[in-house]
Design a protein around this motif. Structure first.
Motif, PDB file in Angstrom:
ATOM      1  N   ALA A 238       0.834  -1.200   0.000  1.00 60.31           N
ATOM      2  CA  ALA A 238       0.000   0.000   0.000  1.00 60.31           C
ATOM      3  C   ALA A 238       0.866   1.245   0.000  1.00 60.31           C
TER       4      ALA A 238
ATOM      5  N   ILE B 204       0.497   5.835  -1.124  1.00 61.79           N
ATOM      6  CA  ILE B 204      -0.298   6.916  -1.704  1.00 61.79           C
ATOM      7  C   ILE B 204       0.083   7.182  -3.151  1.00 61.79           C
TER       8      ILE B 204
ATOM      9  N   TYR C 273      -2.190  -1.573  -3.631  1.00 61.92           N
ATOM     10  CA  TYR C 273      -3.373  -0.797  -3.269  1.00 61.92           C
ATOM     11  C   TYR C 273      -2.954   0.653  -3.052  1.00 61.92           C
TER      12      TYR C 273
ATOM     13  N   PHE D 130      -3.877   4.180  -1.713  1.00 64.19           N
ATOM     14  CA  PHE D 130      -4.801   4.958  -0.886  1.00 64.19           C
ATOM     15  C   PHE D 130      -4.002   5.832   0.073  1.00 64.19           C
ATOM     16  N   ASP D 131      -4.694   6.831   0.601  1.00 66.89           N
ATOM     17  CA  ASP D 131      -4.090   7.792   1.518  1.00 66.89           C
ATOM     18  C   ASP D 131      -4.411   7.361   2.942  1.00 66.89           C
TER      19      ASP D 131
ATOM     20  N   SER E  70      -6.884   9.254   4.961  1.00 68.65           N
ATOM     21  CA  SER E  70      -8.307   9.215   4.607  1.00 68.65           C
ATOM     22  C   SER E  70      -8.946   7.948   5.162  1.00 68.65           C
TER      23      SER E  70
ATOM     24  N   THR F  53     -11.917   6.836   4.825  1.00 70.68           N
ATOM     25  CA  THR F  53     -12.751   6.190   3.810  1.00 70.68           C
ATOM     26  C   THR F  53     -11.906   5.381   2.838  1.00 70.68           C
ATOM     27  N   GLN F  54     -10.842   6.003   2.299  1.00 67.77           N
ATOM     28  CA  GLN F  54      -9.976   5.281   1.369  1.00 67.77           C
ATOM     29  C   GLN F  54      -9.332   4.070   2.040  1.00 67.77           C
ATOM     30  N   THR F  55      -8.907   4.248   3.278  1.00 66.46           N
ATOM     31  CA  THR F  55      -8.238   3.162   3.991  1.00 66.46           C
ATOM     32  C   THR F  55      -9.175   1.986   4.213  1.00 66.46           C
TER      33      THR F  55
ATOM     34  N   GLU G 291     -11.918   1.202   2.642  1.00 68.80           N
ATOM     35  CA  GLU G 291     -12.304   0.581   1.371  1.00 68.80           C
ATOM     36  C   GLU G 291     -11.194  -0.314   0.835  1.00 68.80           C
ATOM     37  N   ALA G 292      -9.964   0.155   0.897  1.00 69.40           N
ATOM     38  CA  ALA G 292      -8.839  -0.625   0.384  1.00 69.40           C
ATOM     39  C   ALA G 292      -8.608  -1.882   1.210  1.00 69.40           C
TER      40      ALA G 292
END
Length: 261
Positions: free
Chosen positions: A37, A39, A61, A63-64, A67, A69-71, A73-74
């Motif tokens: 993972a 960014i 993956y 993602f930030d 965040s 939400t991003q975390t 979801e990933a």
């Protein structure tokens, strides 16, 4: 030495950076399946290629960590394709340099929201299956600032030390479940972050960056910056079956830099 983790699955956070990328490659050499993972898609793709060169395989993956939400979801997507994650390498970027005072509330919240809260949250998501299987490794990367605060890194020193208290507490909570929890403390390892901090110090003090680097090297007993691979080899050992009796520990990879007992 056979580390006994071939076939295990690991999640490496901030895998596009110098330390995270090196850890990914070290684990790949041991036959660990990787979830990476970061960014940055470009940095992540570079690490995937390095993993493939040593015969490993990796899913990536983007993602930030800052965040939620991003975390979530990933991590949800990752867990939908995996039985479990056996090894978690918690690693984050660092905040801007500066003193430990004079920051607005939002700056402190941003530091903890990108370096502390997501690490704890991701661990919480992965830990139940580790405990159910009776085997797991949680390794969290910090910095030498948790033992000897680094001047002008007030945000980093403060946020990272909180992860030490959390890790030490968590280690006792899950030890009977076969899960070890340890802290890795890098000293002056040669990465883009180290070069950035040397450059920032040089600019702040109106000095040549080479002079700053030489001064830093002179403070290290082994007389040089560490290589990311040297740090990664220690991480791989802590992730291994061989390290089953090491938990709640802070392990320095610093060339003797930290003078505290």
């Amino acid at each position: 030495m056979e580390l006994g983790i071939k076939g295990k699955t690991a999640l490496v956070l901030s895998a596009g950076g110098g330390l995270g990328s090196a850890v990914a490659v070290a684990l790949a050499r041991e036959g660990v399946r990787l979830c990476l993972a970061d960014i940055s898609r470009q940095a992540l793709d570079d690490t995937v290629r390095r993993v493939q060169v040593v015969g490993g395989r990796a899913e990536s993956y983007v993602f930030d960590l800052a965040s939620p939400t991003q975390t979530s979801e990933a991590i949800g997507e990752m867990l939908s394709m995996l039985d479990a994650v056996d090894i978690l390498f918690n690693n984050t970027g660092g905040p801007p340099p500066g003193p430990a005072y004079g920051h607005v509330r939002e700056t402190w919240e941003r530091a903890f929201g990108s370096m502390v809260t997501p690490v704890i949250g991701i661990t919480d998501l992965l830990l139940p299956k580790m405990c159910a299987k009776g085997w797991g490794r949680i390794i969290t990367s910090t910095s030498s600032g948790v033992e000897s605060p680094i001047p002008n890194l007030g945000l980093s020193n403060t946020a990272r030390i909180s992860l030490v208290g959390w890790s030490k507490t968590l280690a006792k909570d899950v030890a009977r479940d076969g899960v070890t929890v340890n802290i890795l403390v890098p000293g002056r390892i040669s990465t883009a972050r180290t070069r950035f901090l040397d450059g920032a110090k040089a600019a702040r003090e109106k000095r040549d960056v080479q002079a700053v680097e030489e001064e830093s090297v002179a403070s290290i007993p082994v007389g040089r910056y560490g290589r990311p691979e040297e740090y990664a080899d220690v991480a791989a050992f802590l992730a291994s079956e061989r390290a089953s009796y090491i938990t709640g520990a802070m392990v320095r990879v610093d060339g003797g830099l930290i003078q505290a007992l």
